[in-house]
Every structure is written in C-alpha cells, then in structure tokens.
Motif scaffolding. Sequence first.
Motif, PDB file in Angstrom:
ATOM      1  N   SER A 700       0.969  -1.159   0.027  1.00  0.00           N
ATOM      2  CA  SER A 700       0.083  -0.010  -0.074  1.00  0.00           C
ATOM      3  C   SER A 700       0.916   1.238  -0.083  1.00  0.00           C
ATOM      4  CB  SER A 700      -0.910  -0.023   1.118  1.00  0.00           C
ATOM      5  OG  SER A 700      -0.119  -0.170   2.484  1.00  0.00           O
ATOM      6  N   TRP A 701       1.757   1.329   1.012  1.00  0.00           N
ATOM      7  CA  TRP A 701       2.810   2.294   0.947  1.00  0.00           C
ATOM      8  C   TRP A 701       3.909   1.817   1.436  1.00  0.00           C
ATOM      9  CZ3 TRP A 701      -2.123   3.204   2.648  1.00  0.00           C
ATOM     10  CH2 TRP A 701      -2.654   2.897   4.112  1.00  0.00           C
ATOM     11  N   LEU A 702       5.091   2.474   1.162  1.00  0.00           N
ATOM     12  CA  LEU A 702       6.339   2.026   1.637  1.00  0.00           C
ATOM     13  C   LEU A 702       7.209   3.207   2.137  1.00  0.00           C
ATOM     14  CD1 LEU A 702       8.811   0.031   1.216  1.00  0.00           C
ATOM     15  CD2 LEU A 702       9.499   1.300  -1.016  1.00  0.00           C
ATOM     16  N   TYR A 703       7.563   3.155   3.508  1.00  0.00           N
ATOM     17  CA  TYR A 703       8.436   4.020   4.192  1.00  0.00           C
ATOM     18  C   TYR A 703       9.803   3.926   3.773  1.00  0.00           C
ATOM     19  CZ  TYR A 703       4.373   4.535   7.304  1.00  0.00           C
ATOM     20  OH  TYR A 703       2.928   4.526   7.933  1.00  0.00           O
ATOM     21  N   LEU A 704      10.412   5.115   3.284  1.00  0.00           N
ATOM     22  CA  LEU A 704      11.973   5.032   3.273  1.00  0.00           C
ATOM     23  C   LEU A 704      12.486   5.494   4.589  1.00  0.00           C
ATOM     24  CD1 LEU A 704      10.770   4.768   0.411  1.00  0.00           C
ATOM     25  CD2 LEU A 704      12.776   6.074  -0.401  1.00  0.00           C
ATOM     26  N   GLY A 705      11.579   6.006   5.375  1.00  0.00           N
ATOM     27  CA  GLY A 705      12.151   6.396   6.500  1.00  0.00           C
ATOM     28  C   GLY A 705      11.083   6.754   7.392  1.00  0.00           C
ATOM     29  N   GLY A 706      11.023   6.768   8.878  1.00  0.00           N
ATOM     30  CA  GLY A 706      10.064   7.020   9.931  1.00  0.00           C
ATOM     31  C   GLY A 706      10.369   6.887  11.324  1.00  0.00           C
ATOM     32  N   VAL A 707       9.766   7.353  12.017  1.00  0.00           N
ATOM     33  CA  VAL A 707      10.021   6.939  13.419  1.00  0.00           C
ATOM     34  C   VAL A 707       9.214   5.828  13.987  1.00  0.00           C
ATOM     35  CG1 VAL A 707       9.763   7.983  15.830  1.00  0.00           C
ATOM     36  CG2 VAL A 707      10.342   9.553  13.804  1.00  0.00           C
ATOM     37  N   LEU A 782      16.247   4.667   5.378  1.00  0.00           N
ATOM     38  CA  LEU A 782      17.137   5.245   4.127  1.00  0.00           C
ATOM     39  C   LEU A 782      16.900   6.858   4.383  1.00  0.00           C
ATOM     40  CD1 LEU A 782      16.509   3.154   1.275  1.00  0.00           C
ATOM     41  CD2 LEU A 782      18.299   3.032   2.754  1.00  0.00           C
ATOM     42  N   VAL A 783      15.975   7.372   4.886  1.00  0.00           N
ATOM     43  CA  VAL A 783      15.620   8.698   5.070  1.00  0.00           C
ATOM     44  C   VAL A 783      15.258   9.035   6.544  1.00  0.00           C
ATOM     45  CG1 VAL A 783      14.683  10.671   4.076  1.00  0.00           C
ATOM     46  CG2 VAL A 783      14.947   8.531   2.843  1.00  0.00           C
TER      47      VAL A 783
END
Lengths: 802, 93
Positions: A700-707, A782-783
């Motif tokens: 659905s969605w792909l996080y390249l970064g997050g907390v 990654l971010v």
Amino acid sequence: MKHNVSFAGQQVRLDFPDELEQTVDFLFGRLPTGPDSGRAQRITIKAGSQSGFDMLREGALLAQGLPRRELANPLMGEVIHALIENQSEGLSLHAAAVSSGDRAVWLPGRSGSGKSTLTAWLLSRGFDYLGDELVHAHLKNNGFESFLRPLNIKNSALAAVEELLDIEQTHPRMLRSSSATMIPHTEFSAASGRDNTGLSLIIFPEFSAESALGLEPLSPARAALLLMNSYVNARNLENHGFPEIAALVKKVPAFKLIYGHFDQLDGTLDEIIRLILEHGASGSELSRWLKIIDRQAQYRPPPITTATPAPAPIPQASPAGTRKKLTIGMATYDDYDGVYFSVQAIRLYHPEVLDETEILVIDNHPDGPCAEALKNLDKWVKHYRYIPNQQLNGTAVRDYVFREANADYVMCIDSHVMIQAGAIRKLIDYFDEHPRCSDLLQGPMLRDDASSVETHFKPEWRGGMYGVWETDPRGEDPHGEPFEIPMQGLALFACRKSAWPGFNPAFRGFGGEEGYIHEKFRAAGHKALCLPFLRWLHRFARPMGVPYVNVWEDRIRNYLIGFTELGLNTVPVEQHFSELLNPEVVDRTKQELALDEPGPFDFFDAIYCINLDQASQRWSQMLERFGTLGIVHRIQRFSAIETPDNHHIGCALSHRAIIDQAARRGFRNVLVFEDDAIFHRDTLSNLEASLNELEGEEWSWLYLGGVEWRKPTPVPGKVHLQKPQRMTCTHAIAYNREYFRTLLDELPETREAMQSWVDKHLAIDQYLARRPESAYATRPTLVIQTNHSRVAGAAPDEEFLP
Amino acid sequence: MISLQQVFARNNNYQLEEIDDELLLYNPAHTRTIYLNPSAAAIWKLCDGHTTAQAIITALQDVYPDAGNIAADIADALNQLHEFGAITVSDGE
C-alpha cells in the motif's frame, strides 16, 4: 419560498423549499433584503432527485445532494460570491469587523486565517459584532458595510470559543456541519451591519501556535500591500482600485498581530485597541507610536515584497453528463476568446454531432480572470464540462483530458483550433467503422488562407522543434484515403480513450511531445494516420502575448527523456540545441537527467518534494541532497498547502493533492518527500535491494524512513524490507496505485473537512500508522529528518549525508 | 546578473503611490503590487535611464555611510525589479 439578500448595492434572490425557511432566516435574516431590483443574481435550492438538496445558480447546477446540515456553508459561500462578483462601486475585502461605539476595527485575512476566532475573543472583551467575512468600503462617502452573518467557527476551535463567549446554552440554535459551526449573531451585542460606524483601525491577525505575542506597526504602504491580499473585487475596478486602497491606508492606522494563545491578548490587545479608538491616530502616527527605536535614518536592506489581490473563488467542476461517443477536450490558460470561438464553432458548424459529443475544458488557471466566464459556458452549451485544474500544467494536461473523458473516442485540440464543417461527423463514423482501430488519428492543418494544407511534420530539427511542416499531395483532397505520416503538430489529434499511451511522467512544462507520441503509437503496433477530411485551422499569432512561460530547459529535457524512453539516438537533440542555444544549456540538462545512469528511483513514476513557498533555504538544501543522489531532474516541487493553525491539516492536504495528481495522471506509484529529509550514505544500493524484494508483493505504501514507535517485524525471506509497527512521519513515503482511491476517499479534500478529519485522526502519519496491513519499510531506514536524527529507531547520524 | 556599468530605467506602465518614504508600484496588467521600503524606493528613483548600477551604489553609500558593503543588496534589488518588469536595463553608453 423567496428571500432577497442585499449588500452594498448588490442583490441575490434565493428560492428555496418551505422546509428551509428557518435555515435561510438564520443565515441571512439580519441582512437587508432591499426592493426587488430585477438585477438580482438568482440562487435556487431544491430538493434533490434522490436525497439532500441541489443548489443552482442562474439555472446551472452547482452542487448535488447536499445533506441539510452541510448546506449552510456552500450556500453562504455562493451568496457572498454572487454579491461581490459584479461589485464595482467600492472595495470589497475578506475581513471580519467589530466595533466599539461608533468606531470600527477590521481584521482582514483570507478564509481560514483565523479571523473569526479572534473576532470571538474581541466579542468576549466587549466589542460589538459586525461580521466575520466580508466588508465593503464605499468610495464616495468613506463609510463601510459589513456582511452581518452568523459567526462561523471551525469545529476544532468551537470549545474554546464557547468558553470565551459563555454560550453553551445556545447549542440548540447553532448550525453545525462536519467542519464548522455557525453561532447565531443575535447572541452578541451585535450592532447593525450597516450604520455610521467609521473605520478606525486595521489589524492583520497571524496566529501561530506557541509563538510569542507580537505587535508590529505597519507603515501605510505595508498595510496597503497586505490589504491587497484580501481584496476580492479588484478586477471590477479601474486600475484594480489600487489608488483607493492607498488612500484608505493613509487615513487608518494598521498593525500586524502575531499571537499563539488567547491568554497573551488579555490586557494588551484590547487595551491598545481601545487606546487607538479613543484617541485616534493616522497610519504614520501609529507607526511612530509603536516604534521603540530608529529615530535616525537607518539603512535597511531593500526587501522587495509583493502582493496580489485575493484570487477569485475557483469555480466548481461541471457535473459529468451521460456517456457520449466522443469527447472533444482542450486545456486552456487565460484564453477565454480561444475557447469561446473553438467551442461555438463546433456548435455552429457541427450541429449533427452535438448529441454524441461532450466538450471538455480543463482550465489551468481556475483562479484567473477567465475562469468564471469559462465555467459559465456550461449554462449555455449543452454537454459542456468545465474542470478547474490547479496542479498539472504543460504537456501532461493532455493525459488529464484522456482520463477525464466521458466517451470512448477522444479528440484533443488546442483551445484555439477550429474544425472544418463535417469533419467531426466523419471522424466519429471512422471510429465506428474501424472498431479495432487503436491508431493516432490526425488531419491536415489549414493555413490561414483556409485552403492550402500542411499534412504532417517532416522529422527534421528547426528552431528548437523536432518537425518541420510539410505537405503530402495525398492530403490535399479532403476525400482522399487515410495515409501514414511520420508525425504532425498536436494541436488536433484523436484516438480511442483506451489506446492513449500517455506521456512520460517525467516530462515537465511544454515541448517534446511531437514525434515522441507518434513513435509511441508505432511502438505499440499502431499507426499515425492522416485523415484528409479532418482539416483544422490553428490560431498562431498571439499579439497580446502568451500568459505562460515556455522554458527551453524543459523542452530539451522532454526531448531527451522521450528519445531515451523510445531507444532513439539523443545526439541529434544535443547537437540541435547546442547550435541553437549553447552547449552549456544542453550539458546542464543532460547532467541533471543523468540519462545514462539508471537507478533505483526510476522505480517511481513521479517523485515530489513538499516545500513551503517561503522556505527557500530548505528547498536549496533539498536540491543539494537530491543532487547527491543524482535525482534532481526527477523531483517535482509541490508548493505546500499552508495551514498555520495546525500544520497537520496542510500536511495531509498536501499528501492528498499529490496522490490526486498521481491518480489523474495514471501513475503506478508516487514517492513523496518532505523538505527536511536527509539521506543514508548508501541510499541507492539499499533502495535497489529493497525494491527488488518488493517486486511481486502487494503493498500500500512504502516508508523509506520514519520514526519507529515499535520495532518493525522482519518479513520472512526478506533482508531489505520489514513490516512497520506504529511507524510515524511522512517525510519519505511512496504510495502504490492500488491504494490511491482508498486514500482519496478517506482523506477529505477541503480544509474545513480535513480539519474535522485531523480532529479525529490527529495527522496523516498517525492514520497511516494504524493501517499497517500492506505497508512496508526499507531496511535499514534510508531517510531521516533534520530534527529527528536522534530519536529511537533512527540510525546513527554518521550514516547519513549532511 | 547585473553589471556595474548597466543603466536602468523605470517602467512607466507602473502606477506609483508614495506614502511617507515608501513606495507601492502597481501594474494593472499583472495585478501585482510591489512594496519598496525606503532603501528600495531610493534605488527605484535612481533608475532614470542614465545612472549606472555603480553610481546607484555610490549614491546610497553616501546616504547610508554606516551601512557597510551594500553593493550586493542593491544588485539583488535591481535584479528583482528587473524580474518583475518594473525597470528595464541597458548596457549604458
């Protein structure tokens, strides 16, 4: 039933069902009705065919099926719009107004700037209510009128306002919609909205949560500049009323109020206002009063700031009608005359196809001077659809025409093209007779002598264009047989909706489409054909100028991208533009594109970066970071939707708008960055590994970064992908096409509705975090964000680029 | 980029409102209002079709002797005015 609303010499007549009598009285009952003028704009509310209410203006449908509780705000907006649309006798401004005795204060600001909330605070301190949305200054007698309507408070601020005004007992008489609540103005010591109150002070409020209190005196010139932002009928006045605005601010003091909480205002703002109202002061005097220092002439850097009058309200899209055989679509930017004559020529010279044809106009400047007139054509032109478009521009808009077309066949024309009589009939017949035809269909362009023709483009370079007009004798006879052409100008072309291959998503601005799209049809096994009967006339000359900008770099970029996509040699492109312009421009564009170096970011059909207009330093920093990854050319800047009251609203609206664009353009996915993103040193190799593992997965969605609030869980067999568990932040997230519709349905489109949505969900990242089913995250992260580099879950700083 | 020997002329299509020592410029064709603070207003007034960028810098340094190096500010202001179409530029004599 009928009710007139009069304001500043303008009148609206409302026709509505009996059951809405109380609602209409609640909304407009305190405003003058005036005698029937015969010139009143007419707004009609009627029970919808299925449920709710339909709203029409001068017979044209504005909204359908509005539930009763959602009717008030659109109706109020439309009445105000109608009252100012033709107002040319004075200055109409978006402003709230309060008074004390016979002296009044204006609080200008565009819708959503918080002026109603500040108005409520002033009422709680004993000021009288005059209105919270619209004032009108007369030019002749220095008086003004205020539009006395119920106080309109966003639901998120309602509790605070109720506490201020002590009005809990009035709940039954409030009108509450999903986004805002209207409080009856009879609750306050409301003065008349039309009296002898004189304007004595202008305050420009600026709410910013947690900010310190600031009172900044404004020189008359700066006040005029800010007032221009709230000025709604400028276009109706000679010289846009500029001299009158300047005259007004010379007489009235003004200051900017910055505050973060009501508590800061107690004993300061109310006292200062009363002091000014009691003693009076000119703009210059107030400026001198509040200046603490600077009596000596002092050099200040010369900032040059600008303002434009408040944009006209964006017209609503026309409802889609029944499906037709053919859509004739055109995009326009401030070219009403072109559209008018193109559309009316179709009606005059092709009456035989009108019942089978939809005319679709995409307006690329829907808050511009032509928007209203373009929209109004739907009152007169049967099967005409107007669609406002603020997001896409250039070549890509043609993709939008195909997506919006409500027909199997689509003919796309420039908004200044006329078609020879009988040709549209023959085109429809051609499609009918060739049910398997997926070819690109074009026709000869008539020269201005209306007899000689140019049938196609010869594939040669000249003057920054690939393609030189040429005539094939087979096209001179309008009854001749179709024949293949290498390419042709795209001011008129047609194909089946299902056959449209689309432009490369990386195209930017204008240029590069001729030849490219022809080759794309051929690559799919189809043809580019000239139908000799399909003759058209094109207006080339623009002696009054073109209101948009063609950028050489965009053109070069599009040619290079298109040629590369099709596997064509790009050397002729480079040679031509090197000779025409200079080699540096070409090298720079090539360098940006890095065409020879495919990378993992190619996986994404589009990459956006959200950036506030005033955050230019952040943008420069982001460009440097994107440059390090070699993806500057892929980045489309998205002007962040700003909601100072609560940035989560603007953030969610910005993400929604990008997803909407991606859906309209048919992208498979879209990657969104926010402008505080910092990249891992090995972003490219890690991302490539993650995307390889994503292949074949439903996502659905792909996080390249997050907390990471909880540790992500591993995915069996995957090293570079993981399942996020309560991951927040949206500074680097890709959305998959399969979920565009879900997100667009879930995330409201308007600020008001988004405010309520945020009340419930807090923020878009919180919402996404609760729906992790098909979400993935890269491993490693990654971010990260500039201000979150040390939170739990983020990798150590040294692994990230500066 | 501005060169020191270029000269600048005001665009007469702009309406002018001078309030105290500040200026508002307005071009009805663009619906854009430009605000000039006193320093920028002084620059605008010196764009008379004859005065070079160098001479504008010198003149403002005389008026504001304590302002330090203001050449870059003035070049920025001239660039912006030029971008807005409020002044035209020529290479001088």
